[in-house]
Design a protein around this motif. Structure first.
Motif, PDB file in Angstrom:
ATOM      1  N   ASN A   1     -30.678  19.504  55.058  1.00 16.40           N
ATOM      2  CA  ASN A   1     -30.900  19.498  53.609  1.00 16.40           C
ATOM      3  C   ASN A   1     -29.667  19.059  52.822  1.00 16.40           C
ATOM      4  OD1 ASN A   1     -33.547  20.568  53.871  1.00 16.40           O
ATOM      5  ND2 ASN A   1     -32.691  22.624  54.144  1.00 16.40           N
TER       6      ASN A   1
ATOM      7  N   ASN B   1     -29.720  27.299  52.683  1.00 16.33           N
ATOM      8  CA  ASN B   1     -30.735  26.333  53.112  1.00 16.33           C
ATOM      9  C   ASN B   1     -31.342  25.568  51.944  1.00 16.33           C
ATOM     10  OD1 ASN B   1     -31.781  26.270  56.139  1.00 16.33           O
ATOM     11  ND2 ASN B   1     -30.976  28.327  55.740  1.00 16.33           N
ATOM     12  N   THR B   2     -31.045  26.008  50.740  1.00 17.22           N
ATOM     13  CA  THR B   2     -31.631  25.380  49.549  1.00 17.22           C
ATOM     14  C   THR B   2     -30.612  24.598  48.738  1.00 17.22           C
ATOM     15  OG1 THR B   2     -33.214  27.199  49.392  1.00 17.22           O
ATOM     16  CG2 THR B   2     -32.953  25.816  47.446  1.00 17.22           C
TER      17      THR B   2
ATOM     18  N   SER C   1     -28.941  33.287  53.490  1.00 14.34           N
ATOM     19  CA  SER C   1     -29.506  32.219  54.321  1.00 14.34           C
ATOM     20  C   SER C   1     -30.391  31.294  53.496  1.00 14.34           C
ATOM     21  CB  SER C   1     -30.306  32.827  55.473  1.00 14.34           C
ATOM     22  OG  SER C   1     -30.872  31.814  56.272  1.00 14.34           O
ATOM     23  N   GLU C   2     -31.232  31.869  52.648  1.00 12.90           N
ATOM     24  CA  GLU C   2     -32.096  31.049  51.783  1.00 12.90           C
ATOM     25  C   GLU C   2     -31.268  30.191  50.839  1.00 12.90           C
ATOM     26  OE1 GLU C   2     -34.475  34.000  49.915  1.00 12.90           O
ATOM     27  OE2 GLU C   2     -35.930  34.150  51.572  1.00 12.90           O
TER      28      GLU C   2
ATOM     29  N   ILE D   1     -27.273  29.637  60.646  1.00 10.29           N
ATOM     30  CA  ILE D   1     -27.754  29.186  59.335  1.00 10.29           C
ATOM     31  C   ILE D   1     -27.561  27.676  59.188  1.00 10.29           C
ATOM     32  CG2 ILE D   1     -27.340  29.309  56.847  1.00 10.29           C
ATOM     33  CD1 ILE D   1     -26.553  32.263  57.270  1.00 10.29           C
ATOM     34  N   TYR D   2     -26.407  27.183  59.619  1.00 11.49           N
ATOM     35  CA  TYR D   2     -26.086  25.769  59.438  1.00 11.49           C
ATOM     36  C   TYR D   2     -27.027  24.864  60.214  1.00 11.49           C
ATOM     37  CZ  TYR D   2     -23.161  21.617  58.789  1.00 11.49           C
ATOM     38  OH  TYR D   2     -22.684  20.378  58.448  1.00 11.49           O
TER      39      TYR D   2
ATOM     40  N   SER E   1     -29.912  19.508  46.596  1.00 11.30           N
ATOM     41  CA  SER E   1     -29.023  19.035  47.657  1.00 11.30           C
ATOM     42  C   SER E   1     -27.870  18.192  47.125  1.00 11.30           C
ATOM     43  CB  SER E   1     -29.812  18.206  48.674  1.00 11.30           C
ATOM     44  OG  SER E   1     -30.368  17.058  48.061  1.00 11.30           O
TER      45      SER E   1
ATOM     46  N   THR F   1     -30.169  25.093  60.572  1.00 14.64           N
ATOM     47  CA  THR F   1     -31.365  24.787  59.779  1.00 14.64           C
ATOM     48  C   THR F   1     -31.029  24.182  58.422  1.00 14.64           C
ATOM     49  OG1 THR F   1     -31.402  27.047  58.900  1.00 14.64           O
ATOM     50  CG2 THR F   1     -32.683  26.619  60.898  1.00 14.64           C
ATOM     51  N   ALA F   2     -29.828  24.494  57.912  1.00  8.10           N
ATOM     52  CA  ALA F   2     -29.470  24.037  56.562  1.00  8.10           C
ATOM     53  C   ALA F   2     -28.960  22.604  56.531  1.00  8.10           C
ATOM     54  CB  ALA F   2     -28.402  24.962  55.976  1.00  8.10           C
TER      55      ALA F   2
END
Length: 616
Positions: A600, A566-567, A562-563, A593-594, A279, A596-597
């Motif tokens: 992080n 999110n990572t 997406s992964e 996507i944003y 992050s 959930t992301a």
């Protein structure tokens, strides 16, 4: 008797004038600063003693910041704060009055402390809050090992004021000592002299003997280990990352030695790197003695370690000689990119250096296009009053600044250029400078001295790129472009020609896809080279960008994008992909996507994407 009296009066008058003159000189040391409330010409901090406790349960840092100050007969001293809880303030050990100014969305609040004209120390007891922007508290699942929490700070440009009450201007340099208490299973490290092992009680002592600006005060706390590379270089990382990091950065000592051969002694004793959780919002941050780095540079083949060369170069340009205000940010970054590419050339050859420079030139062209409606933002010297200094942290400062210096080198010759830069760093060591002082130094010590005419002011004060810009060429990229052209025309690709490509060649290949490339052609490339599953984060990022722009959905690439988002929290990567979604009119996908992301991301990244997607 009368003559003696007159002489005495004259002497007193002269001494008084001398004293006033000296005080006036001291009082005009610092420039007007649009991004700090501090008034350092009246009273300025010179040394910090920081005593803090890091509480992972409450996500609060609490403690006391004690400052030595230089006091020019002032009755108050002003510090910067933002989202801090100020509990108590003392001046020379005695309680004193203080007041917080009105909240400014960008700058925070002024902290005005009453002092006497003899005051030498102030102490502020405080706590951070849940709005503190410099800090990112990570739970165990957000780390590599997934066993313990993590904390890191990011102070550039004006976020140190959100975790320490401080005079948060790059022109104000100070030394510091710190005592930091953390849970006993964790280790604390700072931009200072650092421990190599955990303590039994979780208490760590730090010392930074060289004066640095506030934005370079940094802290990281986690379950980390240290492994040396040489007697003055090494890496910190979580247990599962330490060997990978050590292997990837094994050329660090060679880089330091190469840099010293170019521009003089490394003045910070130790050069270590800590690999942070993904992050972390930047590729790297040049905190003195301890560069903070993203794990996205660990590719397994040292192909992305130009980042280490960049942060090392900051040990001269930025840390040793610092931009006085954020309007002069190009002095930090343009010089650093130039120095970085010189290090890479010395270690890995001219071809690799030219590839890096040419990618930077393409980044610059993209930035110029993006800023075509605000040409003043394409000047090197900026006017950021009333704006976030982050607005100037783009390819103009980095790549136009580099291009200016490379063009200058072509005009004056490399031998003269190197002698000039070595002198510039030595003369201005541990101080700050602005654009105008740099121009004076340049004229006096390089151009006038060698009777050379150069359009310096056009480069610095005018928008765009002057006509005399150096032309950067790469034979390797010419070959890459030919391979791409053949593929587009025939739908075939000679894998023998691509088998030895560097990541830079792959990045250039992918970034230069024509607008009319078809999804079937992208599918063919993906099937042949497995690009959607590349382990090189830079290749992955540009491939995902092209996938979004060209509506390619093969090989489960949408899930992978997406992964990735999110990572990875590296702002450059994240912003590039969300911009692609916006340009491709796929905003609903981006917002999904944003959602959930965002938790992080560090606030530096989150704020940028908030604005980009208009989701504040």
């Amino acid at each position: 008797m009368k003559k003696v009296f007159i002489l005495a009066v004259c002497c007193i008058f002269t001494l008084t004038n001398c004293k006033q003159s000296k005080e006036k000189t001291i009082a005009n040391t610092y420039a007007e600063e649009p991004h700090s409330f501090a008034q350092p010409n009246n009273a300025v901090t010179t040394h910090l003693d920081l005593d803090i406790d890091v509480d992972f349960d409450t996500h609060i840092i609490s403690g006391t910041a004690t400052y030595d100050i230089t006091n020019n007969s002032a009755t108050e001293i002003i510090l910067d704060t933002k989202y801090l809880n100020i509990i108590d303030v003392k001046a020379d050990g005695e309680e004193t009055a203080f007041r917080l100014g009105a909240m400014d969305e960008k700058l925070g609040q002024s902290l005005t402390i009453s002092i006497k004209d003899t005051t030498k120390k102030i102490a502020i007891t405080y706590q951070t809050t849940d709005k503190t922007e410099a800090l990112q508290w990570l739970n165990a699942q957000q780390t590599a090992d997934k066993t313990n929490p993590f904390l890191f700070t990011q102070g550039q440009a004006i976020l140190t004021r959100t975790w320490i009450p401080i005079q948060d201007s790059p022109q104000i340099r100070m030394t510091y000592n710190a005592t930091v208490k953390v849970p006993s299973e964790l280790m604390a490290v700072m931009s200072a002299e650092n421990p190599k092992e955990k303590t039994a009680d979780g208490i760590y002592k730090f010392k930074m003997a060289q004066p640095i600006p506030a934005y370079l005060i940094a802290l990281a706390v986690g379950d980390i280990e240290y492994k040396s590379i040489s007697d003055r270089t090494g890496v910190y990382a979580e247990k599962s990352m330490i060997e990978k990091a050590h292997t990837e950065f094994s050329d660090m000592e060679k880089m330091v030695a190469t840099a010293e051969n170019l521009y003089g002694a490394y003045d910070w004793e130790q050069f270590d790197v800590i690999v942070l959780p993904p992050s972390f919002p930047f590729g790297g941050m040049e905190n003195p003695r301890l560069t903070f780095a993203t794990p996205t540079v660990i590719a397994g083949d040292k192909s992305l370690t130009t980042l280490v060369a960049h942060e090392l170069a900051h040990s001269w340009s930025g840390n040793l000689v610092t931009n006085a205000t954020w309007n002069d940010f190009w002095l930090n970054e343009g010089f650093t990119v130039y120095f970085e590419i010189r290090i890479m050339e010395a270690l890995y050859g001219k071809e690799r250096a030219d590839m890096l420079a040419l990618i930077g030139r393409q980044d610059l062209d993209d930035e110029l296009e993006a800023l075509k409606d605000s040409p003043n933002d394409t000047k090197l010297k900026l006017d950021l009053k009333g704006r976030d200094p982050d607005d100037g942290m783009n390819s103009i400062a980095y790549d136009k600044g580099y291009l200016f210096l490379r063009t200058l080198e072509e005009h004056v010759g490399r031998k003269n250029m190197d002698a000039f830069l070595k002198s510039y760093f030595k003369t201005n060591a541990f101080s700050t400078t602005n654009t105008e002082d740099f121009i004076t130094y340049l004229n006096t010590n390089l151009l006038d001295k060698n009777n050379i005419a150069f359009n310096t002011e056009a480069w610095i004060y005018e928008p765009g790129i002057p006509d005399n810009a150096a032309v950067i060429q790469s034979d390797a990229f010419t070959t890459v472009k030919n391979v791409l052209t053949t593929f587009i025309e025939t739908n075939t690709i000679d894998t023998a020609k691509t088998s030895q490509w560097t990541p830079q060649e792959w990045v250039y290949f992918i970034r230069n896809f024509p607008e009319d490339i078809t999804t079937s052609q992208m599918q063919h490339l993906d099937d042949t080279f497995n690009l959607s599953e590349s382990t090189n984060s830079y290749i992955t990022m540009v491939w995902y960008e092209q996938s979004i722009l060209n509506n390619y959905h093969g090989n489960n690439v949408d899930t992978r994008i997406s992964e990735f988002l999110n990572t990875v929290g590296r702002r450059w990567y994240v912003t590039t992909l969300f911009k692609a979604f916006k340009k491709a009119d796929r905003i609903d996908e981006a917002l999904a996507i944003y959602k959930t992301a965002r938790p992080n991301y560090h606030t530096v990244t989150a704020h940028t994407i908030d604005v980009l997607l208009n989701e504040v």
